[in-house]
Design a protein around this motif. Structure first.
Motif, PDB file in Angstrom:
ATOM      1  N   PRO A 124       0.808  -1.231   0.000  1.00  0.00           N
ATOM      2  CA  PRO A 124       0.000   0.000   0.000  1.00  0.00           C
ATOM      3  C   PRO A 124       0.834   1.271   0.000  1.00  0.00           C
ATOM      4  O   PRO A 124       0.374   2.317  -0.470  1.00  0.00           O
ATOM      5  N   GLU A 125       2.067   1.194   0.494  1.00  0.00           N
ATOM      6  CA  GLU A 125       2.912   2.389   0.577  1.00  0.00           C
ATOM      7  C   GLU A 125       3.355   2.902  -0.785  1.00  0.00           C
ATOM      8  O   GLU A 125       3.688   4.091  -0.926  1.00  0.00           O
ATOM      9  N   THR A 126       3.367   2.042  -1.802  1.00  0.00           N
ATOM     10  CA  THR A 126       3.843   2.460  -3.124  1.00  0.00           C
ATOM     11  C   THR A 126       2.820   2.269  -4.237  1.00  0.00           C
ATOM     12  O   THR A 126       3.080   2.644  -5.380  1.00  0.00           O
ATOM     13  N   ALA A 127       1.669   1.703  -3.920  1.00  0.00           N
ATOM     14  CA  ALA A 127       0.659   1.440  -4.945  1.00  0.00           C
ATOM     15  C   ALA A 127       0.094   2.735  -5.518  1.00  0.00           C
ATOM     16  O   ALA A 127      -0.039   3.744  -4.821  1.00  0.00           O
ATOM     17  N   GLU A 128      -0.247   2.687  -6.809  1.00  0.00           N
ATOM     18  CA  GLU A 128      -0.873   3.828  -7.474  1.00  0.00           C
ATOM     19  C   GLU A 128      -2.383   3.664  -7.593  1.00  0.00           C
ATOM     20  O   GLU A 128      -3.089   4.615  -7.922  1.00  0.00           O
ATOM     21  N   VAL A 129      -2.878   2.460  -7.349  1.00  0.00           N
ATOM     22  CA  VAL A 129      -4.314   2.191  -7.393  1.00  0.00           C
ATOM     23  C   VAL A 129      -4.622   1.032  -6.453  1.00  0.00           C
ATOM     24  O   VAL A 129      -3.761   0.169  -6.223  1.00  0.00           O
ATOM     25  N   PHE A 150      -6.532   2.491   5.334  1.00  0.00           N
ATOM     26  CA  PHE A 150      -7.101   3.556   4.515  1.00  0.00           C
ATOM     27  C   PHE A 150      -6.451   4.903   4.799  1.00  0.00           C
ATOM     28  O   PHE A 150      -6.314   5.741   3.893  1.00  0.00           O
ATOM     29  N   GLU A 151      -6.041   5.129   6.027  1.00  0.00           N
ATOM     30  CA  GLU A 151      -5.444   6.417   6.380  1.00  0.00           C
ATOM     31  C   GLU A 151      -4.229   6.724   5.505  1.00  0.00           C
ATOM     32  O   GLU A 151      -4.089   7.831   4.981  1.00  0.00           O
ATOM     33  N   GLY A 152      -3.370   5.727   5.328  1.00  0.00           N
ATOM     34  CA  GLY A 152      -2.188   5.930   4.501  1.00  0.00           C
ATOM     35  C   GLY A 152      -2.527   6.094   3.029  1.00  0.00           C
ATOM     36  O   GLY A 152      -1.952   6.946   2.337  1.00  0.00           O
ATOM     37  N   VAL A 158      -4.711   7.823  -3.265  1.00  0.00           N
ATOM     38  CA  VAL A 158      -4.711   6.655  -4.142  1.00  0.00           C
ATOM     39  C   VAL A 158      -6.150   6.319  -4.529  1.00  0.00           C
ATOM     40  O   VAL A 158      -7.008   6.137  -3.654  1.00  0.00           O
ATOM     41  N   PRO A 159      -6.466   6.245  -5.818  1.00  0.00           N
ATOM     42  CA  PRO A 159      -7.837   5.909  -6.227  1.00  0.00           C
ATOM     43  C   PRO A 159      -8.139   4.432  -5.994  1.00  0.00           C
ATOM     44  O   PRO A 159      -7.234   3.598  -5.984  1.00  0.00           O
ATOM     45  N   MET A 160      -9.413   4.141  -5.802  1.00  0.00           N
ATOM     46  CA  MET A 160      -9.859   2.763  -5.582  1.00  0.00           C
ATOM     47  C   MET A 160     -10.823   2.345  -6.683  1.00  0.00           C
ATOM     48  O   MET A 160     -11.675   3.123  -7.110  1.00  0.00           O
ATOM     49  N   ILE A 161     -10.692   1.096  -7.125  1.00  0.00           N
ATOM     50  CA  ILE A 161     -11.677   0.464  -7.999  1.00  0.00           C
ATOM     51  C   ILE A 161     -12.382  -0.594  -7.175  1.00  0.00           C
ATOM     52  O   ILE A 161     -11.740  -1.502  -6.616  1.00  0.00           O
ATOM     53  N   CYS A 162     -13.691  -0.482  -7.045  1.00  0.00           N
ATOM     54  CA  CYS A 162     -14.478  -1.433  -6.254  1.00  0.00           C
ATOM     55  C   CYS A 162     -15.060  -2.497  -7.174  1.00  0.00           C
ATOM     56  O   CYS A 162     -15.863  -2.190  -8.055  1.00  0.00           O
ATOM     57  N   GLU A 187     -14.789   6.281   0.376  1.00  0.00           N
ATOM     58  CA  GLU A 187     -15.349   7.453  -0.291  1.00  0.00           C
ATOM     59  C   GLU A 187     -15.798   8.497   0.726  1.00  0.00           C
ATOM     60  O   GLU A 187     -15.595   9.701   0.539  1.00  0.00           O
ATOM     61  N   ALA A 188     -16.413   8.035   1.829  1.00  0.00           N
ATOM     62  CA  ALA A 188     -16.884   8.950   2.870  1.00  0.00           C
ATOM     63  C   ALA A 188     -15.738   9.718   3.515  1.00  0.00           C
ATOM     64  O   ALA A 188     -15.924  10.844   4.003  1.00  0.00           O
ATOM     65  N   LYS A 189     -14.558   9.110   3.494  1.00  0.00           N
ATOM     66  CA  LYS A 189     -13.378   9.748   4.090  1.00  0.00           C
ATOM     67  C   LYS A 189     -12.614  10.603   3.082  1.00  0.00           C
ATOM     68  O   LYS A 189     -11.524  11.086   3.374  1.00  0.00           O
ATOM     69  N   GLY A 190     -13.177  10.771   1.891  1.00  0.00           N
ATOM     70  CA  GLY A 190     -12.570  11.649   0.903  1.00  0.00           C
ATOM     71  C   GLY A 190     -11.880  10.960  -0.247  1.00  0.00           C
ATOM     72  O   GLY A 190     -11.318  11.625  -1.123  1.00  0.00           O
ATOM     73  N   GLY A 191     -11.911   9.637  -0.280  1.00  0.00           N
ATOM     74  CA  GLY A 191     -11.253   8.898  -1.341  1.00  0.00           C
ATOM     75  C   GLY A 191     -12.056   8.889  -2.630  1.00  0.00           C
ATOM     76  O   GLY A 191     -13.267   9.103  -2.639  1.00  0.00           O
ATOM     77  N   THR A 192     -11.363   8.630  -3.735  1.00  0.00           N
ATOM     78  CA  THR A 192     -12.002   8.513  -5.046  1.00  0.00           C
ATOM     79  C   THR A 192     -12.238   7.044  -5.351  1.00  0.00           C
ATOM     80  O   THR A 192     -11.305   6.240  -5.299  1.00  0.00           O
ATOM     81  N   VAL A 193     -13.484   6.688  -5.675  1.00  0.00           N
ATOM     82  CA  VAL A 193     -13.836   5.297  -5.941  1.00  0.00           C
ATOM     83  C   VAL A 193     -14.545   5.193  -7.290  1.00  0.00           C
ATOM     84  O   VAL A 193     -15.462   5.968  -7.581  1.00  0.00           O
ATOM     85  N   THR A 194     -14.116   4.239  -8.099  1.00  0.00           N
ATOM     86  CA  THR A 194     -14.812   3.882  -9.330  1.00  0.00           C
ATOM     87  C   THR A 194     -15.435   2.512  -9.110  1.00  0.00           C
ATOM     88  O   THR A 194     -14.755   1.577  -8.687  1.00  0.00           O
ATOM     89  N   TYR A 195     -16.721   2.403  -9.391  1.00  0.00           N
ATOM     90  CA  TYR A 195     -17.444   1.164  -9.116  1.00  0.00           C
ATOM     91  C   TYR A 195     -17.694   0.369 -10.396  1.00  0.00           C
ATOM     92  O   TYR A 195     -18.153   0.913 -11.392  1.00  0.00           O
ATOM     93  N   ALA A 196     -17.405  -0.921 -10.327  1.00  0.00           N
ATOM     94  CA  ALA A 196     -17.812  -1.855 -11.378  1.00  0.00           C
ATOM     95  C   ALA A 196     -19.069  -2.576 -10.894  1.00  0.00           C
ATOM     96  O   ALA A 196     -19.198  -2.864  -9.707  1.00  0.00           O
TER      97      ALA A 196
END
Length: 283
Positions: A124-129, A150-152, A158-162, A187-196
């Motif tokens: 998680p420390e170096t991931a881009e997604v 999630f905090e880190g 870092v964007p998330m794909i769900c 998402e509630a904590k401010g993250g960007t999520v793309t949903y499949a």
């Protein structure tokens, strides 16, 4: 919106108005512990009349990987023509992240999402997604267990794909968290999520293309009936895509059982209502 949804015991009458059914798997065809035999029989009878049945699931795995589990639970392969999953949709998204550092949240059984792709798994420390397909152990964990992780990720934006928008799922008598619960928290904590997957439009467009392929011609949306137990996935997705829907009563939404007052309350503040509700899919 006030519900005027009839509670019925048989789907047979609605079969006459449909050329194809889009049917949820987990919650309609089985409950995670055993198949619902009446649902399989209803789908077989619809197919025998010339109807097409496409299973649509938020399972975070490609559809071929879902079949053995369904079959082991007793879902008859003759009950459906094919299926589409959020895993199928997720793979299209993963393709854009090949050769870049990727972090996967989810059990090992979901790694089929990445088969055939040049994926570089990273911490998680170096991931881009982040690809989230579920909790590592849904029998013990809750979204609260992921707060530190999630905090880190959130700090680095870092964007998330769900890969599974479902919040909870019924497994036997238990209710378990799904990837959608983690994504909603992120998402509630401010993250960007793309949903499949459901209730988002692309997976319905893909399913309609599958129906046209099986029929050998396009099918009008008003001739397609969506059947599911997820109000915010199956029914909302059907509404957004322009399909009619049937609600299969779920303890997640109706813990005290299916009744007219409970149904009215459930849909009172929603901009859509199903055309019918059943305690279980049956002919």
């Amino acid at each position: 919106m006030t519900s005027a949804t009839p509670i019925i015991s048989s789907i047979a009458a609605l079969a006459d108005t449909s050329e194809a059914w889009i049917v949820d798997i987990w919650g309609v065809m089985h409950n995670g512990a055993h198949a619902h035999a009446a649902a399989g029989e209803a789908c077989k009878r619809f197919r025998a009349r010339g109807g097409t049945v496409v299973l649509l699931s938020n399972a975070p795995r490609p559809f071929p990987a879902v079949i053995p589990h369904m079959t082991s639970l007793g879902v008859d392969p003759d009950a459906y023509d094919t299926g589409v999953t959020s895993g199928d949709a997720t793979r299209e998204m993963v393709a854009a992240w090949q050769r870049r550092p990727l972090f996967h949240i989810g059990p090992e059984r979901d790694r089929g999402l990445f088969d055939g792709y040049d994926v570089h798994f990273a911490p998680p420390e170096t991931a881009e997604v982040v690809i989230c397909s579920g909790l590592y152990d849904d029998s013990k964990e809750t979204p609260a267990d992921y707060a530190a992780l999630f905090e880190g990720l959130l700090a680095r934006r870092v964007p998330m794909i769900c890969a599974n928008p479902d919040i909870m799922v019924e497994r036997g008598e238990e209710l378990l968290y799904c990837a959608g619960a983690l994504a909603a928290d992120y998402e509630a904590k401010g993250g960007t999520v793309t949903y499949a997957g459901k209730p988002h439009g692309p997976i319905y467009d893909r399913t309609l293309r599958e129906i046209a392929r099986l029929k050998g011609r396009p099918v009008a949306r008003e001739k397609v009936l969506c059947i599911g137990d997820g109000v915010e996935t199956d029914l909302k997705g059907a509404h957004n895509a322009g399909f009619r829907s049937v609600f299969i009563a779920s303890p997640i939404f109706l813990p005290d059982g299916l009744s007219a007052p409970a149904l009215t309350k459930l849909f009172a503040d929603r901009p859509f209502v199903p055309v019918a509700a059943l305690p279980t899919l049956a002919w």
